[in-house]
Enzyme design. Structure first.
Site, PDB file in Angstrom:
ATOM      1  CG  HIS A  14     -20.391  26.587  29.658  1.00 53.54           C
ATOM      2  ND1 HIS A  14     -21.372  27.507  29.950  1.00 53.54           N
ATOM      3  CD2 HIS A  14     -19.880  26.192  30.850  1.00 53.54           C
ATOM      4  CE1 HIS A  14     -21.452  27.667  31.267  1.00 53.54           C
ATOM      5  NE2 HIS A  14     -20.547  26.867  31.844  1.00 53.54           N
ATOM      6  CD  GLU A  15     -17.420  23.348  31.542  1.00 51.75           C
ATOM      7  OE1 GLU A  15     -16.641  24.005  32.266  1.00 51.75           O
ATOM      8  OE2 GLU A  15     -18.603  23.115  31.868  1.00 51.75           O
ATOM      9  CG  HIS A  32     -15.736  28.029  33.164  1.00 52.00           C
ATOM     10  ND1 HIS A  32     -16.082  29.033  34.041  1.00 52.00           N
ATOM     11  CD2 HIS A  32     -16.854  27.261  33.023  1.00 52.00           C
ATOM     12  CE1 HIS A  32     -17.349  28.880  34.412  1.00 52.00           C
ATOM     13  NE2 HIS A  32     -17.843  27.815  33.801  1.00 52.00           N
ATOM     14  CD  GLU A  78     -20.851  29.267  35.290  1.00 54.89           C
ATOM     15  OE1 GLU A  78     -20.069  28.361  35.627  1.00 54.89           O
ATOM     16  OE2 GLU A  78     -21.540  29.225  34.259  1.00 54.89           O
TER      17      GLU A  78
END
EC number: 3.4.17.19
Lengths: 506, 506
Positions: B269-270, B273, B299
């Protein structure tokens, strides 16, 4: 205790607090660049450092600063100021006097230059490639030659640089102190080198996993009273300690899995610096007084812990068991006496940060003499590697096989810290003087080490050195603690006594 | 390509570059505070952050900035400006319009407050002690209520906050989009919860050493094309990614040794980003355009990688062997199908960051409705824990046993990020829309995952999303890539199809 702070005083303190905030940001960025910042961001980070440093420079030399200083110096104001404010005014005046003659654009360019030079130096050092670093160093030396003219000096040009690191000391004094050291140490080194009974050292170079060295380093730091809630330990190429504020003082080290001494003695050394910064009185936070008073006094702390504690026989009477616990059996067959002699092996070597106590000052004197020559225009950067090698041979009898283990070994020149090196040897001299003074209050010094009771040592330093930060001048700290000025004789006696014993020369 | 930059334009670009430098320093300090800064330095660090942030604020709203913007907007100048300068002017005008009505002293106080609040929140969360955090949150909410008045809004007060995170979106649109999600998801959650054939999950909760999770995380990040020479991976309490500049984009994660999913899916997830920030075109460095265009688009990137890649069946056809390699035998008896169903277990739960894809948007809607009520003065902070618990029960059918797993779970409110939460659910909606668009260019999407060929996915995003940074508005990025406005139907179909299959409901 001043309770009625005038609004002028308060405005001034707010102004210097803002400068201290910018300094903390710069400090964190420097720490980050040296511990783990990704390489592709380094060039942009240099620009950020340049922006913030030039803002600090601007604020320190602004019309606003000048107006503050003029107004606070008026008879009607001065008497009402608190002691901290007075000392802060003096420090700011000194900075201003120094900086107002430096062209701001050149200063900013220099900050960016040194930040980039540090990165270039890392790879130059790894490849032993002086040529790739030479253009950076030429610019750095050129700036420093201009710098001494901008800020002015009395006597030798190099005095202008000394004043940044060791205010109160001059080339005349240092030449005399270093002269005595050379006179005493060169024959001692010869005697030790030729001693028949050399220490056994092969047991030092065994596998000692980095993770276990780290755990050991942490335990020793805690025993030294280093506060991990006000600090952290990281790895880096060239270890350092940095105080961002007394609640955030960071130690860095490196782990050589074939030689535990790098980490153990390196961490104790940086821990000594860190104890100083952690124990400056909180009342100085937000002022330029909230740091060590000089590099020499700072080094007296790190060198004291590294050598007068960490390489002391009594220390290992307690800590040898701890070392054994973390190691992988490498000391099973080695008795304490053999171990003690092994870690105190001494003799000519190439690398300053791995040098022993006995030869360390000679490494410094090499650098001091080269710096003095560079600044006075008696030596050019292109001739530096040759001059370095010749001087090493002359002073220590060894010659580097490439520049990575010679002229490129230290971060000081890449980072622009000309004038810094003498502080190391002065720190040794101070440390030996402080040890004599400490013995008057702690006559049981040896047995404290034997019991691993290190707190009284830290407390003695907090009382006599740490707490004052920069509010007390280096020679005042030395004089108030020891009753003397700079005196190399204590160090000379200490080294003679210790090494004649270690090498069984009596 | 503008080659003739006027001196006015250059001065303006230098000015905004300095602001970007200060932002980078603030970003590094924020990263440091959350990854390893010692606790005793945190309060001083908050002051430093306050100083720098208020300087950024001052520069963004100064007379100098106003004069630049007025001068650059003149007909005689505007036509000569480069595209980047024009977009920078627009961004600065927007900031200025927003900030010129905020009292500088209140802003500075707020920055210090939120920095301290984050530290207070950490211990409040650990102890499930809302009362100790309540005074901080009351001040934060009070500031935000004043903030919406200062900056102004049309329609709902909450629109002022939305504009900070998702410019172009309003309460009206979000109420409609979230209404459709609720209408579709609440019955789907019920159906899935009651499904007869529930996935096996006990194999998930086995010992998986942190060190091995870290090695696995690094390998997956590298496969995603995350560039470790332009970033680093650290641990923290509440994981995040931060872009200091495209050459320094840092990922943080945490390791739960009893549940590898926290780290694996959190890191992916990170990493999503981070890919965004690493791949913004270098030409935007030094301007406010050098970052993601909105939190929602950001997001969309993290959620896409986490779910449309990381929780996709095809991904694990390739990566299950890698996971097995790093684990300690916990998957030996588990076939791929059982594993896939296990990691896609879904149903009502308490913690947002551990929620599954299906219920995640409902967690967001809880927060959105509470924030909207707080800002509109329809709810007070003292009543928030009760309101939180009631809404969780109503929307998801579960009730926290203490506030640590309830209202205190997220860092957003302690850090003052009101208006941020809706971006998460919007990011999901965008991600599903982008997936549809991507399939037109990469019809072999599933087989790319099966082969572990993740580069084409990253490249598609760089082409359509990353490269533009903030120079393109969120709804323009969405429209140009997908041909649509905000449309929740793709997400709804995706979730229905996937979870009806995982739960064997057909």
């Amino acid at each position: 205790m001043t309770t009625n702070v005038t609004s002028l005083e308060q405005d001034f303190l707010d102004y210097v607090k803002k400068i201290s905030h910018y300094n903390e940001a710069v400090g964190l960025m420097a720490w980050d660049l040296r511990t783990g910042a990704p390489s592709k961001g380094a060039s942009q980070r240099s620009e950020v450092l340049g922006s913030l440093s030039s803002e600090i420079f601007r604020m320190s030399t602004s019309t606003e600063m000048k107006n503050f200083l003029t107004a606070l110096r008026k008879d009607s104001e001065w008497g009402k100021l608190g002691d901290i404010t007075k000392a802060t005014v003096e420090e700011c005046e000194k900075q201003l006097k120094k900086f107002e003659n430096i062209p701001p654009a050149e200063y900013k360019e220099y900050v960016i230059l040194t930040s980039k030079a540090e990165k270039a130096w890392e790879s130059a050092k790894n490849q032993g490639d002086f040529k790739s670093f030479q253009p950076y160093l030429e610019k750095i030396v050129a700036y420093n030659r201009k710098y001494v003219e901008w800020v002015g000096y009395e006597g030798n040009k190099y005095n202008a640089l000394l004043d940044d690191y060791e205010p109160g000391l001059t080339v005349d004094v240092i030449d005399e102190v270093f002269g005595k050291l050379k006179e005493a140490l060169v024959p001692l080194v010869k005697e030790v080198t030729e001693a028949a009974d050399q220490p056994e050292t092969s047991f030092l170079f065994k596998d000692f996993p980095a993770g276990k060295q780290e755990a050991l380093s942490r335990e020793i730091l805690e025993n030294m009273q280093y506060d991990f809630d006000a600090g952290r330990l990281d790895t880096t190429v060239h270890p350092f300690a940095i105080g961002l504020n007394p609640g955030d003082v960071r130690v860095t080290t490196k782990y050589d899995e074939k030689d535990f001494r790098t980490a153990v003695f390196g961490t104790i050394h940086e821990g000594g610096h860190a104890l100083y910064e952690q124990n400056v009185d909180e009342k100085y936070v937000g002022t330029p007084l909230c740091t060590g008073t000089s590099m020499g006094i700072h080094e007296s702390q790190s060198l004291f812990w590294e050598n007068f504690v960490g390489r002391h026989h009594s220390f290992w009477e307690k800590y040898y068991d701890l070392l054994k616990k973390y190691s992988e059996g490498q000391f099973d067959e080695i008795d304490l006496e053999t171990f003690y002699r092994g870690i105190n092996v001494a003799g000519p070597s190439l690398i300053r940060i791995e040098a022993d106590e006995m030869t360390y000052s000679l490494h410094i004197i090499v650098r001091y003499e080269l710096e003095k020559a560079l600044i006075n225009g008696e030596l050019e950067v292109q001739d530096l590697p040759q001059a370095w090698n010749d001087k090493m041979e002359e002073m220590l009898g060894v010659r580097p096989s490439h520049d990575g283990e010679g002229v490129l070994q230290d971060v000081h020149w890449p980072s622009g810290a000309f004038g810094y090196f003498p502080s190391y040897a002065l720190g040794y001299v101070y440390a030996a003087q402080l040890k004599q003074a400490m013995l008057r209050d702690l006559p049981n010094y040896d047995s404290l080490l034997q019991q691993g009771e290190l707190a009284p040592i830290k407390e003695w330093f907090t009382e006599h050195v740490h707490q004052f930060g920069k509010s007390k001048k280096p020679l005042d700290i030395l004089h108030d603690s020891t009753g003397e000025g700079v005196n190399p004789n204590h160090l000379i006696s200490y080294l003679r006594d210790k090494y004649r014993k270690v090498y069984r020369l009596d």
